[in-house]
Each structure stands twice: as structure tokens, then as C-alpha cells.
Design an enzyme around this catalytic site. Structure first.
Site, PDB file in Angstrom:
ATOM      1  N   TYR A  41       0.853  -1.192   0.000  1.00 37.57           N
ATOM      2  CA  TYR A  41       0.000   0.000   0.000  1.00 37.57           C
ATOM      3  C   TYR A  41       0.886   1.238   0.000  1.00 37.57           C
ATOM      4  O   TYR A  41       1.936   1.248   0.635  1.00 37.57           O
ATOM      5  CB  TYR A  41      -0.913  -0.005   1.233  1.00 37.57           C
ATOM      6  CG  TYR A  41      -1.943  -1.118   1.180  1.00 37.57           C
ATOM      7  CD1 TYR A  41      -1.579  -2.426   1.464  1.00 37.57           C
ATOM      8  CD2 TYR A  41      -3.251  -0.867   0.797  1.00 37.57           C
ATOM      9  CE1 TYR A  41      -2.501  -3.455   1.383  1.00 37.57           C
ATOM     10  CE2 TYR A  41      -4.186  -1.896   0.728  1.00 37.57           C
ATOM     11  CZ  TYR A  41      -3.805  -3.188   1.016  1.00 37.57           C
ATOM     12  OH  TYR A  41      -4.723  -4.205   0.923  1.00 37.57           O
ATOM     13  N   GLU A  42       0.439   2.298  -0.686  1.00 40.06           N
ATOM     14  CA  GLU A  42       1.282   3.485  -0.749  1.00 40.06           C
ATOM     15  C   GLU A  42       1.507   4.084   0.638  1.00 40.06           C
ATOM     16  O   GLU A  42       2.447   4.822   0.856  1.00 40.06           O
ATOM     17  CB  GLU A  42       0.709   4.529  -1.721  1.00 40.06           C
ATOM     18  CG  GLU A  42      -0.607   5.113  -1.296  1.00 40.06           C
ATOM     19  CD  GLU A  42      -1.225   6.039  -2.361  1.00 40.06           C
ATOM     20  OE1 GLU A  42      -0.744   6.068  -3.496  1.00 40.06           O
ATOM     21  OE2 GLU A  42      -2.199   6.740  -2.027  1.00 40.06           O
ATOM     22  N   SER A  43       0.649   3.728   1.591  1.00 38.97           N
ATOM     23  CA  SER A  43       0.835   4.186   2.968  1.00 38.97           C
ATOM     24  C   SER A  43       2.076   3.601   3.620  1.00 38.97           C
ATOM     25  O   SER A  43       2.520   4.100   4.646  1.00 38.97           O
ATOM     26  CB  SER A  43      -0.388   3.806   3.801  1.00 38.97           C
ATOM     27  OG  SER A  43      -0.572   2.398   3.783  1.00 38.97           O
ATOM     28  N   GLY A  44       2.629   2.529   3.062  1.00 42.27           N
ATOM     29  CA  GLY A  44       3.851   1.973   3.619  1.00 42.27           C
ATOM     30  C   GLY A  44       3.751   0.532   4.094  1.00 42.27           C
ATOM     31  O   GLY A  44       4.756  -0.069   4.448  1.00 42.27           O
TER      32      GLY A  44
END
Lengths: 244, 298, 298, 244
Positions: A41-44
Site C-alpha cells: 500500500y502506498e501508505s507503507g
């Protein structure tokens, strides 16, 4: 659409996941034919195994029991720009004839008819992911000949082709809609109809996009969702019917 | 230091302000105090403006927004922001727009005190056409053109963390977002935490430290300071609040009424949490999933 | 996979090889296997060549060294390296020299798949005059000149870590060095660990993961694989070995005798550790300093 | 020299520490007048409190009980280039009349008389630290008029002055030797003798450098090491006499 998108994934793919249907599709694929999918996820969150359907892309359930957590600088530089992502999922208010995506504005930028959220990570996903799966229901409004705003580059467009622009990733390779699947033609990158779902007339699909849609000579058969897939989706993966 | 003093001393009218946290650890407590102290003409920068900037904008604190994805995640529009942009209410709001990677890169450049950051991006996109700060540079080796963004150096960054010692050595686990870059890029740093812990707790696990205390100007202890965002290991995201915000904020007077009740109507975060009530606190409190320790010996 | 197979499959003659680790977690076990398998014409890159590259160079594996500080820390020169440079023994060695920041930046660019990395450095220094790969770029905003270094993308990087699961999801605590950048920059990655742990151990503390398994080609379990370097929480640095290396390596035949005894003379790391003896193992084994866990619940 | 170097530090300084004497000086300062010194090592240890004298800059004792650990990319980009470092310590085989340091080669680069270790982090410390303390015993060989190789920039030299080169840090501000202290003059950055230790004749120092050394009009008195400082150094900080 979730079932069809899930089937586009291969076991072992490293997938950059967005929230909503893509998330559902990835979890369905993991539960069926692709247990070794790596969800990023781009959130990490890396290697997430959410035990509930996340409402946001940064949900705490994505972290608990994940394989790793990366800073967003690392996610964008080392994972995405570093060409470690096999598949990116994207949506968009508009998808055009070459797969360009618009999630910024309908109408002119300075005086928009509709102000959309903007790129988020979409532009760089479209630039870098080895292949991009677009999920969007088909309608003339959302499939114009050319997007109002180029948020994320497709196969070609007013700026040139992916080759002339030296874009490292493969761009949109499959557009999964509610009636069938579009894919760029090998010759010129224009989207053509490559599959329709059971009971859908290919000719009826043609009128639903804003350009003269070509029908692929080898229209693929698409088996309907299996009972197992539907049960998984409805009872296990999205029991609260957030997205179904 | 309490939040009132921290905001009063370190956030000034006209500042460029960053309150980061990607879904996780978004410091609503600081934003509410900024609203109460009626800061004006702020330039707000954040990847996702989220409800926190929707509230600051609706309260009339902001003149400009620098962002990369403006929506209520999974729900819809940010109505407060849209009213400011579309109708100039309560005041006009200028927009400066990037993609996530672009804004991450701006903060990275700011933290590294470089004037720009290169990235392979934006070719085939209209974004550079509407933002003249997205430029390009020629690689001195391959001669190819790469996109660039300029450094972003906020006057103030607010970082919410799970815990810190009294000097501000702050530890975060779960999602990091761009908190580290935002802190190092800033002239002044306010660290807000769920708990202040004794220094030996920090020293017992130094790899968890994200922000060193010597770059921190104020340390504020504010339990539940990130609600309706979340703090991994402390409390869950209040998804119902995010969903409900759509109805609350759809009309200007609804949003104003909410601010009157939940921001102006309380004197501190402690009062806000009390008002939130035991049921909400009980519903959102984190269940234990404690990790094992590792050996730092030699 | 055992070390023999990992080196045999993933390290080839003529490769650019990075075995990183700044003092901490330097994978001597991999280097010794490379020596045993007689790889040739390697380009070796590392901030501090240290004893590990001194040995590889003396064993005739290398044709070029990319570095930023070439010495035996706190002790003196690297005699094996100097013989190769000054006398061409056992074969000539080309040098390419940076500062630490320059080499960190080269690996960062490699990991980010950017062709260069900008840094504010080298003005007033002779380094660019002796290394034509240090160039400059004009900032598209301020018009100032910044130094640049080109990306370094090794064919193979070896990362030593405290632990990983069988897929190579690797966790490191203590000093990170540039292990992450070196791994992401490489075409092939070999992860060597003190312990293979069940996947749930990794998943119980995801913030400790530095290298994700999906970029890893081989996972090798090699306890004491970093000796005479160290692994925080497992064993201490063998400072006596580093000091003693000066006398061992001062003459070519001394170094050769050492290689014969400790590298060619043993078949594996396990044999090396056995030969090291219980006293050394007891002297260097880490005392417990276990950190507390944190809550990953929500 | 360790005592004199320690006295150059102020409480609260953020110090980029090298191994050996600088490390000893920092620990002495921490134990006496500067308890809030923050020690940062290029290896990544932040706020280290080593309970033994580290032999290497990456010793495990620097990590145990430290305040934080940073990657080397962060150390060089965010801490050093990010201008968060007050004081850097440097040595060098040669120090010249403007404080340029050579730790690369004696003689020509392509055919050196002596090959030294190279820059390590020295070049960037000299570029970025707000002030740099150089520790080096005084001798004509190690204090030539001009260094054979400019590893780390001083106050001025063949490339220009710090101002013309736009170097962000202050460069070498104090050169602590075994007989006295040199510092750059305000006018032209040339090192001059600003302090001599008790019993040292300033005129005798002049002959020990490779240029006509100016003696500052206001030669500072330097009190000798106190009994407390000596006891701390010899019995507590370096009991094995690694550096004393």
C-alpha cells in the site's frame, strides 16, 4: 468487477493496492489462485494481510501482521520508481481511448465543473508499475475519446507514446469494467474490447465509449464468477457489503 | 509544555504549516488549538488534506493549500475545502497541486537542505502544465530529462507520535508516512505524543526513534490527540466519524456548528475526549498485540 | 540455500559486488566462499573496504575497488589492498574514490533507479579533479551548482542481517549502514542471517523489516557469519582480530598463510566457527539487553 | 589535546564525533561541563553514551542505550547536509595555512608517496558542520603552507574562499595541537596562533609550521588540565590507555 480484476493477478505478483474494489480483488486472489501475492500500500504497509476490509489505505489492520513497514519516501523511490512493482491498480473518473486517466478535474483546470481528489500516487503508479489494471464501470461519460485532464499517462496521448516519453512501466494493460475487458492493441495502444462477460452483446458495448471502439478479433471468453468466488466475496471478504 | 503554549509560541500568522501523518497519527489536537487561537493566513501543506485541513480551512485559518490528494478517503469530497475554493467562503483558498511522490520529494529536499529533488515522473501528465514549480533537469550522465520539485521547508511541522521522552526523542511504529522528512524540513518542530516516557524507555529500543529530540522545539503530551485518526497500539481509526463528516460538513452552517461544539466549545483535548465519551473511547481502544523484544546487548 | 549454492548461483566472474555493513553485519562468510570458489575480476564497492575486501583483493578476486575510506579502523593500513595498488600483487587494482556521502548517494540513486543523485559537497575539494564521475548539475530553481554522483547498481549485493524468514524478509537492529540502499540497488540480492525465524516472528514486529523478501534471491543461514565484524544482540566485534590483522597481513605470505588456514582450509562457515574455538565464541557472545515489546493492536 | 578539545565544546552542542581523541574529548566534556552534549556518529548512532571506549566508529556500545539509530543516508542528508550539526571533529595528515585538510595522499594522487585512507565523511563534515575542531599534533611535515591534496575544504584555498564557494558550514574554527591552538583570522581566514599551553614559548611554535605563522595580538591563556580532568581521562574514560 472484483472477480474479474482478481483473475488478472498471478501468484507471486507484487501488487500496489488501492482501497475499495482493488483491495477486494487482491484479497479474493489471495484466497483463491494467488496465495503468494504481495500486497503493498502506498501508505507503507508491505505484505499486508488485513483481517478486516480496510476503509482507508492507511488502516491499522494493514500494519498488524504485515511483513514490513516502509516510509513513503522509500515506497515511492525504492519500491515504485525502483521498478519493484509488478501490478498497480488504478481507477479514474475518466478513462480515454489510450488509457489515459483523469482523477483531477472535469472541465477546465482553472474553472472545473467537478473538482476530483487529484493524483495521489496515481501518476507515478501509471509511470512505473510493470502493468496497470484499471477498474471502472463503462459509460460514455467516463470513457471519452480524450480525458479532460491527463492525471496519469496511458499508452499514448497528446504528449506522445510511452516509448517516446521513455516511461519505464507498461501502463494500463487491462481495463476491467462492469460489462467486459478492454486492453490496448499491440499496434497503436488504442483500447479495444478483448472480452465480454456472459450475456453481454459486444455490439452494445461499443456505444458505451466515446470513440469508435474496435472489437478484438479474438474475443476471450470470460467464465462467470464461481460460487466459491461469490461466497468468499460476500460472506468472508466484504461481510458488511462496503463495496458490493 | 501544554498545547496552548506550544501553539502560541511556535505557530504564527502567515506560517507555512505541515501537520503530517498518512491516515495514521494525524494531530487533530494541534489543529483544534490553532483554530481556537485563530491563526490566520496559513499556508497548509499535506499530502492528503483530510478532515484536519478541511476544519482549518473552514475555520478561516488558511489562505493556501499545497496537496496531492484532496478527499475524504473512501467517503467523498472535502466540503469545507471546496467551499473555500469554489465560493471563497469563509475566504479564498489558493491551490498548489502535486502527486504524492512529488510532495514526498518536496519534503525530502527540504529535510536534506537541497533546493530541489529529482524524480522520474510527470511525463505524459498535465500536472506540470498547471503547476510551474514542477520543472525538469538534465542528468549530467545520461542527458535524459528528469522531473524536479522544489524543496518545501515549513516554518512549523507538527508530528504526532506514540511516545517520546521529555526532550522530544520520538518513537513511532506502524505507518511512518512522511513524518520524519516533514520534521527535518521544518524550522520549528512540535512533537505531540500519546505518552511521555522516561528517557530509558527510549534508550532501551533506539531503532524505534524517528525524530531526535535536538531538532524538537516543544513536546506536548496529548492522549487521544489524533482522534478521529488513530495511533497504532493506542486506539483505532474512527471510521464512523470519517463517514459522518460528509453530512456534518456538507453545508457551511453544519460544519460551523460542529466547530462551535467540538473545537471552540472545549478548552482542551482532555475536554474533547471527555465529551467524546466512554463508549467511543471503549469502542476505539486498541486491543493488545504486543511484539517481542530484541537483544541490544554485545 | 547453503552459502556454497548461493555464491555459485548468484555471483559471477566480472560482477560488481557490494557486501555492505558499516562496521556492523559485514558478511565475511560470503566473502570467504567467494574466495573458495575463486571468482575473478570482480569490481568491489563498499564505503570502507575493511578486512573483508583486503582478503578478497589478496585472494586475487578483484580488479577494481570503489570506496570512500580505506583503512583498518583504529589500526592502520589495509596491506593487501596496498600491495595490489602499489605493486600489482597478486594483480593490479584500479581505484575509484568518493567520500562516504558520495558513495551513500550512489547507492541511493541506484536503489531509486535514478541516473544520478544531487548533493551539496566537494566544492573546495580535489576529489572531483581525480574522479571524473563526480560532476555537477544546475538547480532549476536557484540556478546554483550542486555536485552529482552517478547511480551505482551492483550485479549482486550481500546483506547480513540478524534474522529473516525463509522468504528473505530480513530484520536488522543496531546500525543500518547503507544495507537497504545497497539491496534495492542490486540486480541480485543474497541475504545472510544469524537465524531463520518463522514468518510470524517477522510479522509480529513489521517495523523492524529492512529488506522485503520479494527482492531477495537467496536466503542463507550462517551463524557467526559476520565475524570478526559483529551482530548486535548476537556477538561482539572481535577487536583483537582487527588489531592482529595488521601483523598477519603486513607481508604477502602472511596473508596468504592466513587464507590457506582460515578460508581454503575450511569447507564452510560452520568449520570456521569450530576452528575459532569455544573460548573466542564465549568471549564474544552477546550479553542479554532485551528491549520491551510495543503494541501493534488496534 | 583531549582536554583542550573538550573545552571547545559547549553544553547542548550536537557533535559529529570521530573515533579516538575526539571521542575521548566528547566523553570528557560530557562528564564535566557539557552533560547535554549530543554525540552523533557517522555510523548512525545518535545520542550515544558508550560504556566503553569504542575502537571503531561503529562499535555496538554506541548503539546500546543510545537515543536513536539513523541510516547513513539520513545521517549524511538530513543531519549533516540538513545543517543540524553544530560541531564536527576532524584530523588529517596535513593541515595547511587556511585549514584545508589532507587525509588522502602525500605526494601526487596518481603516484603517492603515502596512500592515506581517504575522505570517509571528512569532506562533507568540513562543508556542512557549523564549526569544525581539528585535532592534530604540530609539526612542519603535517602543517605545510598548502596541502598536497585538498580532501576537506578549509577557510580558503586554490578553489576560492568559503564565501565564494558558498559552503554552508563554518569550516575549521579551532585547530587543537599539542602545544597550542590555531584559529583562522577574521580578515583572511589564515590560521594564526591564538593560544599556547603553559610553559610553551610562542616563538618556538612559529617554526613548527610551513608558513610564516602570525601570533594573535590577544594570545589566550590556557589553564593546564585540572586534576579532575586528568583523573577522568586516565582512570575512567580510557582506562586501557588506548589513546593516552
Amino acid at each position: 468487477m472484483a472477480v474479474r480484476a482478481a483473475r488478472e493477478l498471478s501468484d507471486g505478483d507484487v501488487v500496489f493496492v488501492g482501497i475499495g474494489l482493488p483491495n477486494l480483488a487482491c484479497n479474493l486472489a489471495r484466497a483463491t489462485h494467488a496465495p503468494n501475492l504481495v500486497l503493498i500500500y502506498e501508505s507503507g504497509a508491505v505484505g499486508a494481510v488485513p483481517d478486516r476490509l480496510p476503509v482507508s489505505i492507511g488502516d491499522p489492520a494493514l500494519v498488524t501482521d504485515s511483513l514490513g513497514v516502509a516510509s513513503m519516501a522509500d515506497i515511492f523511490q525504492f519500491y515504485l520508481q525502483g521498478r519493484r512493482i509488478d501490478v498497480g491498480f488504478l481507477g479514474g473518473a475518466q478513462v480515454d481511448r489510450y488509457g489515459n486517466l483523469n482523477s483531477t478535474v472535469i472541465g477546465p483546470y482553472s474553472k472545473p465543473k467537478v473538482r476530483l481528489p487529484g493524483s495521489g500516487g496515481a501518476c507515478e503508479i501509471a509511470v512505473h508499475a510493470a502493468r496497470v489494471i484499471v477498474v471502472a464501470p463503462l459509460s460514455p461519460r467516463s470513457f471519452p475519446a480524450e480525458v479532460d485532464f491527463y492525471t496519469s499517462p496511458g499508452q499514448a496521448g497528446k504528449f506522445g507514446t510511452r516509448a517516446t516519453l521513455s516511461l519505464p512501466g507498461g501502463g494500463p494493460t487491462r481495463i476491467v469494467t462492469d460489462v467486459g475487458i478492454l486492453a490496448p492493441s499491440v499496434e497503436d495502444g488504442e483500447l479495444e474490447l478483448v472480452a465480454v462477460y456472459p450475456g453481454i452483446d459486444p455490439q452494445a458495448v461499443v456505444g458505451k465509449v466515446g470513440w469508435p471502439l474496435r472489437i478484438s478479433g479474438t474475443l476471450e471468453p470470460v467464465p462467470p464468477p464461481s460460487a466459491e468466488e461469490l461466497t468468499l466475496l460476500r460472506d468472508v471478504l466484504d461481510p458488511e457489503h462496503l463495496y458490493l | 509544555m501544554d498545547m496552548r503554549e506550544a501553539i502560541s509560541r511556535f505557530v504564527r500568522d502567515g506560517d507555512t504549516l505541515v501537520i503530517e501523518g498518512f491516515t495514521h497519527l494525524i494531530c487533530f489536537a494541534a489543529a483544534h488549538e490553532i483554530i481556537r487561537q485563530q491563526r490566520r493566513d496559513l499556508t497548509l501543506a499535506r499530502l492528503t488534506p483530510d478532515l484536519i485541513y478541511d476544519q482549518l480551512i473552514a475555520a478561516g485559518c488558511a489562505k493556501k493549500l499545497i496537496f496531492s490528494w484532496a478527499g475524504n478517503p473512501g467517503v467523498g469530497s472535502l466540503h469545507g475545502m471546496r467551499r473555500a475554493v469554489e465560493q471563497g467562503e469563509p475566504q479564498p483558498l489558493a491551490l498548489e497541486e502535486y502527486s504524492h511522490f512529488g510532495l514526498v520529494a518536496r519534503l525530502s529536499a527540504g529535510a536534506a537542505k537541497l533546493p530541489f529533488w529529482p524524480l522520474r515522473d510527470y511525463r505524459g501528465s498535465d500536472l506540470p502544465a498547471v503547476n510551474p514549480l514542477i520543472r525538469s533537469v538534465e542528468c549530467p550522465y545520461t542527458k535524459e530529462q528528469l522531473a524536479t520539485v522544489p524543496a518545501l521547508n515549513p516554518d512549523v511541522t507538527v508530528v504526532h507520535a506514540q511516545r517520546a521522552d521529555s526532550n522530544g526523542n520520538a518513537q513511532i511504529w506502524g505507518l511512518y508516512g512522511v513524518q520524519k522528512e516533514a520534521a527535518f524540513a521544518a524550522s520549528r518542530v512540535i512533537v505531540v505524543v500519546e505518552e511521555i516516557v522516561p528517557e530509558p524507555v527510549i534508550r532501551a529500543d533506539p531503532n524505534r526513534t524517528l525524530i531526535p529530540g535536538f531538532i524538537v522545539d516543544a513536546v506536548v503530551c496529548e492522549p487521544w490527540g489524533a482522534h478521529p485518526s488513530y495511533a497504532q497500539g493506542y486506539y483505532d481509526r474512527d471510521n464512523a466519524f470519517y463517514v459522518g463528516w460528509d453530512a456534518v460538513s456538507r453545508e457551511a452552517n453544519g460544519l460551523e456548528a460542529w466547530l462551535n461544539e467540538w473545537v471552540y466549545g472545549v478548552g482542551s483535548r482532555a475536554e474533547y475526549v471527555e465529551k467524546l465519551g466512554e463508549d467511543v473511547v471503549a469502542r476505539l481502544s486498541a486491543k493488545p498485540r504486543i511484539s517481542e523484544g530484541v537483544n541490544y546487548g554485545f
